[in-house]
Design an enzyme around this catalytic site. Structure first.
Site, short mmCIF file in Angstrom:
data_model
loop_
_atom_site.label_atom_id
_atom_site.label_comp_id
_atom_site.label_asym_id
_atom_site.label_seq_id
_atom_site.Cartn_x
_atom_site.Cartn_y
_atom_site.Cartn_z
N VAL A 44 0.85 -1.20 0.00
CA VAL A 44 0.00 0.00 0.00
C VAL A 44 0.88 1.26 0.00
O VAL A 44 0.64 2.22 -0.76
CB VAL A 44 -0.96 -0.01 1.21
CG1 VAL A 44 -1.77 1.27 1.26
CG2 VAL A 44 -1.88 -1.23 1.15
N CYS A 45 1.92 1.25 0.83
CA CYS A 45 2.83 2.40 0.91
C CYS A 45 3.48 2.67 -0.44
O CYS A 45 3.71 3.83 -0.80
CB CYS A 45 3.94 2.13 1.92
SG CYS A 45 3.36 1.83 3.58
N THR A 46 3.80 1.62 -1.17
CA THR A 46 4.43 1.79 -2.48
C THR A 46 3.52 2.60 -3.39
O THR A 46 3.94 3.53 -4.09
CB THR A 46 4.74 0.39 -3.09
OG1 THR A 46 5.59 -0.30 -2.17
CG2 THR A 46 5.42 0.51 -4.44
N LEU A 49 3.32 6.36 -2.14
CA LEU A 49 4.48 7.20 -2.46
C LEU A 49 4.49 7.54 -3.95
O LEU A 49 4.83 8.66 -4.34
CB LEU A 49 5.77 6.51 -2.02
CG LEU A 49 5.96 6.54 -0.50
CD1 LEU A 49 7.00 5.54 -0.05
CD2 LEU A 49 6.35 7.93 -0.01
#
Ligand code: BEZ
Length: 212
Positions: A44-46, A49
């Site tokens: 999810v963070c990928t 960002l």
């Protein structure tokens, strides 16, 4: 102690993917968005960002500097940046804090032990040019953020900082706004020459004042 709206955003020095920064100096006269990620190399963070990097022109237009944070070291962030560029079609174009000692996460209360005692939750802080905290939103690790919403709120924060207005439900740039109840009709006449519609004495609707 936890941070509340209107508090001065805690200052810090930290290592980032763009070198060491002193937070308040790095912000300068800009607005800031500081947002945390539970951990490097997480899916999810990928995507988040990548989305934030794609929106850099929108943040620039609003004089907003963006900075991410994750509790892993710089080398790990840099290796992860390659995956972000490869899978999201945009290279990272803002710094990500390497908060391996959790100094910044602790300052900003980003670790919620009942959610996870090791990783940060998804915190978002919007900070004004006066270094005061203007907005805080907290999401669980399982829910990616909506950066269009973050831009929408920044539009509202910047507008309401300069005019005696508030923005109604689901407002977006260009929509009508509400004259703050504290302003008398007498004073409103000078400030809102386009006039307003009075739905109730406390609910006065006027065109967005800084639009043609
Ligand atoms: C993610 O960023 O994909 C993630 C991180 C922690 C838990 C679940 C998802």
């Amino acid at each position: 102690m936890s941070i509340r709206l209107g508090d001065t955003a805690p200052d810090f020095t930290a290592e980032t993917t763009d070198g060491a920064i002193h937070f308040h100096d790095w912000l300068g006269d800009s607005w800031g968005v500081l947002f945390s990620h539970p951990k490097d190399f997480t899916p999810v963070c990928t995507t988040e960002l990548g989305a934030a990097a794609r929106l850099k022109p929108e943040f620039d237009k609003r004089n907003v500097k963006v900075i991410g944070l994750s509790v892993d070291p710089v080398d790990s962030h840099k290796a992860w940046a390659g995956d972000i560029a490869e899978t999201q079609g945009t290279a990272l174009n803002f710094p990500v804090i390497a908060d391996a000692d959790r100094k910044v996460s602790d300052l900003y209360d980003m670790i919620h032990p009942n959610a996870n005692d090791t990783f940060t939750v998804r915190s978002v802080y919007v900070i004004g040019p006066d270094k005061k905290v203007k907005l805080m939103i907290t999401y669980p690790a399982s829910t990616g953020r909506n950066f269009d919403e973050i831009l929408r709120v920044i539009d509202s924060l910047q507008l309401t900082a300069n005019y005696s207005v508030a923005t109604p439900v689901n407002w977006k740039e260009g929509d009508d706004v509400i004259i703050v109840p504290a302003l008398s009709d007498e004073d409103a006449k000078a400030k809102f020459p386009k006039g307003w519609k009075t739905l109730k004495p406390y609910l006065r609707v006027t065109p967005q004042p800084n639009k043609e």
